[in-house]
Design a protein around this motif. Structure first.
Motif, PDB file in Angstrom:
ATOM      1  N   VAL A 282      48.635 -35.482  80.712  1.00 64.07           N
ATOM      2  CA  VAL A 282      47.316 -34.858  80.561  1.00 64.07           C
ATOM      3  C   VAL A 282      47.331 -33.861  79.409  1.00 64.07           C
ATOM      4  CG1 VAL A 282      45.580 -33.417  81.664  1.00 64.07           C
ATOM      5  CG2 VAL A 282      46.745 -35.162  82.984  1.00 64.07           C
ATOM      6  N   GLN A 283      48.392 -33.034  79.360  1.00 63.99           N
ATOM      7  CA  GLN A 283      48.489 -32.039  78.285  1.00 63.99           C
ATOM      8  C   GLN A 283      48.513 -32.712  76.922  1.00 63.99           C
ATOM      9  OE1 GLN A 283      52.020 -29.958  79.459  1.00 63.99           O
ATOM     10  NE2 GLN A 283      50.856 -28.124  79.954  1.00 63.99           N
ATOM     11  N   ALA A 284      49.310 -33.780  76.816  1.00 66.23           N
ATOM     12  CA  ALA A 284      49.439 -34.460  75.522  1.00 66.23           C
ATOM     13  C   ALA A 284      48.098 -35.059  75.111  1.00 66.23           C
ATOM     14  CB  ALA A 284      50.505 -35.536  75.609  1.00 66.23           C
ATOM     15  N   CYS A 285      47.449 -35.779  76.044  1.00 63.71           N
ATOM     16  CA  CYS A 285      46.157 -36.378  75.718  1.00 63.71           C
ATOM     17  C   CYS A 285      45.141 -35.291  75.383  1.00 63.71           C
ATOM     18  CB  CYS A 285      45.627 -37.197  76.885  1.00 63.71           C
ATOM     19  SG  CYS A 285      46.617 -38.626  77.276  1.00 63.71           S
ATOM     20  N   GLY A 286      45.152 -34.208  76.171  1.00 61.79           N
ATOM     21  CA  GLY A 286      44.220 -33.111  75.924  1.00 61.79           C
ATOM     22  C   GLY A 286      44.422 -32.528  74.545  1.00 61.79           C
ATOM     23  N   LEU A 287      45.684 -32.379  74.151  1.00 58.14           N
ATOM     24  CA  LEU A 287      45.993 -31.825  72.835  1.00 58.14           C
ATOM     25  C   LEU A 287      45.470 -32.743  71.734  1.00 58.14           C
ATOM     26  CD1 LEU A 287      47.448 -29.381  71.662  1.00 58.14           C
ATOM     27  CD2 LEU A 287      49.495 -30.774  71.458  1.00 58.14           C
ATOM     28  N   ILE A 288      45.644 -34.059  71.916  1.00 55.16           N
ATOM     29  CA  ILE A 288      45.198 -35.000  70.887  1.00 55.16           C
ATOM     30  C   ILE A 288      43.673 -34.996  70.776  1.00 55.16           C
ATOM     31  CG2 ILE A 288      45.075 -37.440  70.270  1.00 55.16           C
ATOM     32  CD1 ILE A 288      47.857 -37.737  71.483  1.00 55.16           C
ATOM     33  N   PHE A 289      42.994 -35.091  71.943  1.00 59.23           N
ATOM     34  CA  PHE A 289      41.530 -35.104  71.930  1.00 59.23           C
ATOM     35  C   PHE A 289      40.985 -33.817  71.312  1.00 59.23           C
ATOM     36  CE2 PHE A 289      41.418 -38.424  75.369  1.00 59.23           C
ATOM     37  CZ  PHE A 289      40.678 -39.325  74.642  1.00 59.23           C
ATOM     38  N   SER A 290      41.547 -32.670  71.738  1.00 64.79           N
ATOM     39  CA  SER A 290      41.030 -31.397  71.229  1.00 64.79           C
ATOM     40  C   SER A 290      41.287 -31.268  69.738  1.00 64.79           C
ATOM     41  CB  SER A 290      41.680 -30.217  71.946  1.00 64.79           C
ATOM     42  OG  SER A 290      41.593 -30.393  73.318  1.00 64.79           O
ATOM     43  N   SER A 291      42.470 -31.716  69.276  1.00 70.73           N
ATOM     44  CA  SER A 291      42.759 -31.605  67.846  1.00 70.73           C
ATOM     45  C   SER A 291      41.762 -32.433  67.053  1.00 70.73           C
ATOM     46  CB  SER A 291      44.164 -32.100  67.516  1.00 70.73           C
ATOM     47  OG  SER A 291      45.078 -31.621  68.450  1.00 70.73           O
ATOM     48  N   ALA A 292      41.495 -33.653  67.529  1.00 72.62           N
ATOM     49  CA  ALA A 292      40.547 -34.507  66.814  1.00 72.62           C
ATOM     50  C   ALA A 292      39.195 -33.812  66.739  1.00 72.62           C
ATOM     51  CB  ALA A 292      40.418 -35.850  67.517  1.00 72.62           C
ATOM     52  N   PHE A 293      38.774 -33.240  67.856  1.00 68.59           N
ATOM     53  CA  PHE A 293      37.492 -32.551  67.942  1.00 68.59           C
ATOM     54  C   PHE A 293      37.436 -31.378  66.970  1.00 68.59           C
ATOM     55  CE2 PHE A 293      34.396 -29.876  70.211  1.00 68.59           C
ATOM     56  CZ  PHE A 293      33.427 -30.803  70.526  1.00 68.59           C
ATOM     57  N   ILE A 294      38.500 -30.565  66.990  1.00 67.88           N
ATOM     58  CA  ILE A 294      38.521 -29.368  66.151  1.00 67.88           C
ATOM     59  C   ILE A 294      38.588 -29.740  64.671  1.00 67.88           C
ATOM     60  CG2 ILE A 294      39.932 -27.355  65.537  1.00 67.88           C
ATOM     61  CD1 ILE A 294      40.667 -27.226  68.555  1.00 67.88           C
ATOM     62  N   VAL A 295      39.430 -30.747  64.341  1.00 63.78           N
ATOM     63  CA  VAL A 295      39.575 -31.136  62.937  1.00 63.78           C
ATOM     64  C   VAL A 295      38.257 -31.702  62.403  1.00 63.78           C
ATOM     65  CG1 VAL A 295      40.675 -32.800  61.402  1.00 63.78           C
ATOM     66  CG2 VAL A 295      42.054 -31.485  62.997  1.00 63.78           C
ATOM     67  N   LEU A 296      37.565 -32.509  63.224  1.00 62.29           N
ATOM     68  CA  LEU A 296      36.287 -33.066  62.768  1.00 62.29           C
ATOM     69  C   LEU A 296      35.256 -31.962  62.534  1.00 62.29           C
ATOM     70  CD1 LEU A 296      36.034 -36.299  64.884  1.00 62.29           C
ATOM     71  CD2 LEU A 296      35.939 -36.137  62.406  1.00 62.29           C
TER      72      LEU A 296
END
Lengths: 315, 275
Positions: A282-296
């Motif tokens: 969950v942490q790993a997926c959350g980190l990936i999703f949030s990074s994509a969101f923040i970078v966009l």
């Protein structure tokens, strides 16, 4: 301008760091830690102590955060609690699938919504304008899964044109993959197109009210050229930021759409992991999703700075 | 038709009717529903008949009854979440605007950070540790949602706090709670009511989405999101059961949005006979 972009980049990096801390804190410092959540009813004081030791929960949180985030930066996302396999290895193919679906949907949705928005602006008040407006207003309020199931029922079950489920594997070729994911892609396009199209229309119309556009009309330039050559470039900044915001939304909306079409993406993996209390996944997926969101979001702001000629020269 | 001196447009009237019907269904479910939500009364997937207006579901429960009890759960829970999120958001937002200084900076930065992350993802992270009991669900979603209420109420209060009568109250030596509830809140009421509608539809869709993903309300309680999940496999066989709860979600959301649009239009036009 470079200074502004630099500031925005720095803010983005800070946000990423903060988000990673939140994700870590969300799973670690809450009442009822991981060990008691995992053991549920079998939690005796002794069991808890052993479990905490196994999971490394006896060390201070700051140390564990540093290890986790440091590992994540090097591509080591820890081990799954459920399968004991490396999280990074489980995530890689699914991340590819999700990115594929999101890029596929974005590739169709972005040009389509800009063209539709421009057309609605040119023919403002016409039947076409009102129709597109009503349809997009409906798709904003309707949940993704309803759109998905409606498409599934009418296009694949009744007409039999497309498969109901998007069963892609690593061996699936590009052509077949595009075909299998056509329906999920359509669902996502319908969900995100409304905002982008309405925003394009609104910002072009706002520019159309300015004096220089009236001047262009008085010179006898055709309406279509006025919109595309004179109004659109100035409307670009708000449009770009809405496009990027919707792409960021796409990253999350993909979770529900993946569940509808049983598409083996990152969202499905995360949902499974949440119901199994598999915290590292969950942490790993959350980190990936949030990074994509923040970078966009960051890219949206930077693109808006670049699209504004007034910011190109330092004052 | 007029309501408090404002002309009611037809989408707004339609929205109000939709909301009223849904609320009646939700409140009256135990009396209106012909059967209990968990009672097995017929064969699985029986067609609609005089006794079962919408037919039966996968376990032979009456679909209409489940839809009514589902309304109770889905709407009640969303109202609870929105109310809690408003209480937290308004108090925090007003406090930030009144106190200014480091309180404001700290709260605002924390909220900015929360808003920089997709809330569905953050909810996943929290629910993976805490499980999906209803109290956990309510508190988590309310806290996540309160960040957006905070933004609005802080912005509203910033303008109000600058007015003389608030300054007078402060000089009179009134406490923080008095200023929040007696001075600032009445002046910020109108935009907050519209926002309440907006946040409600957001919370409603959010709970439904979580339940649809199997992470929200757990069986045997009926709620619209998990009903869609339970019935989805029947799409391939041409049974329209999943469309009843999914459609109900969409209709209520559209209804609330119609009313919110109307409320916002009233505010932007101001008051008076022609408003």
């Amino acid at each position: 301008m470079l200074r502004m972009i630099g500031l925005r980049l720095a803010l983005g990096v800070m946000t990423l760091l903060g988000a990673s801390m939140l994700i870590f804190a969300g799973t670690e410092i809450l009442p009822g830690d991981l060990a008691s959540a995992l053991l549920q009813n079998n939690a005796t004081a002794e069991n808890l102590a052993t479990m905490r030791e196994q999971l490394g929960l006896d060390r201070p949180a700051a140390v564990r955060y540093a290890q986790w985030f440091g590992g994540a930066l090097q591509g080591d996302l820890g081990r799954s609690l459920a399968t004991e396999r490396s999280v990074a290895r489980d995530i890689a193919p699914r991340l590819g699938n999700t990115v594929f679906l999101a890029v596929y949907a974005a590739g169709i949705a972005v040009p389509l919504s800009i063209v539709l928005g421009l057309m609605a602006a040119v023919w403002q008040g016409s039947v076409f304008d009102r129709m597109v407006n009503t349809v997009t207003l409906m798709t904003i309020s309707v949940p993704e899964y309803l759109i998905g199931y409606l498409l599934m029922k009418y296009i694949s079950v009744e007409l039999g044109w497309l498969p109901t489920l998007a069963n892609v594997t690593e061996q699936t070729g590009l052509g077949e993959r595009l075909y299998l994911t056509l329906l999920p892609m359509l669902t996502l396009v319908l969900v995100v197109i409304a905002h982008m199209m309405r925003m394009t229309r609104a910002s072009v119309l706002a520019i159309m009210a300015s004096p220089y556009i009236e001047m262009a009309f008085l010179k006898g330039i055709p309406k279509w050229i006025v919109v595309v050559r004179h109004a659109f470039p100035n409307a670009l900044a708000p449009v770009i930021s809405v496009v990027a915001l919707n792409l960021a939304y796409l990253v999350v909306g993909v979770v529900v759409v993946e569940a509808v079409f049983v598409y083996p993406g990152l969202g499905q993996l995360m949902v499974d992991a949440v119901s199994k209390h598999d915290v590292p996944v969950v942490q790993a997926c959350g980190l990936i999703f949030s990074s994509a969101f923040i970078v966009l979001n960051m890219l949206a702001d930077i693109a808006a700075i670049l699209a504004n000629p007034r910011l190109r020269h330092p004052r | 038709m007029r309501l408090y001196g404002h002309r009611v447009t037809w989408p707004a009237a339609l929205g109000m009717v939709i909301i009223a019907v849904n609320l009646m269904g939700a409140i009256g479910a135990p009396w209106l529903a012909p059967f209990d939500q968990a009672e097995v009364v017929c064969e699985a997937w029986d067609d609609p008949s005089a006794a079962h207006w919408l037919g039966c579901d996968n376990l032979g429960r009456d679909l209409l009854s489940r839809l009514l009890f589902g309304a109770r759960m889905s709407i009640g829970l969303s109202l609870l979440i929105t109310t809690l999120s408003f209480s937290i958001g308004i108090v925090a937002g007003f406090t930030a605007a009144i106190a200014k200084g480091w309180v404001d900076t700290a709260l605002s930065r924390a909220v900015d950070l929360m808003l920089a992350m997709p809330s569905l993802i953050f909810a996943f992270v929290v629910l993976s540790v805490l499980g999906t009991d209803i109290p956990v669900l309510v508190v988590t979603l309310a806290c996540l949602d309160s960040t957006r209420v905070f933004r609005l109420s802080r912005a509203l209060a910033m303008n109000i706090v600058a007015l003389e009568y608030v300054e007078v109250a402060r000089l009179r030596g009134e406490g923080l709670w008095w200023i929040i509830t007696r001075e600032v809140l009445p002046a910020a009421r109108a935009p907050l009511i519209a926002e309440y509608g907006l946040r409600f539809s957001f919370a409603f869709l959010f709970v439904a989405a979580l339940s649809f993903l199997g992470l929200g309300i757990q069986p045997p309680d009926a709620d619209w999101g998990s009903m869609v999940r339970d019935y989805r496999d029947m799409i391939n066989l041409g049974v329209s059961a999943p469309f009843w709860p999914a459609g109900a979600i969409a209709v209520l959301t559209i209804g609330v949005n119609f009313v919110v649009d109307w409320l916002l239009a009233i505010q932007s036009r101001g008051h008076g006979e022609n408003a």
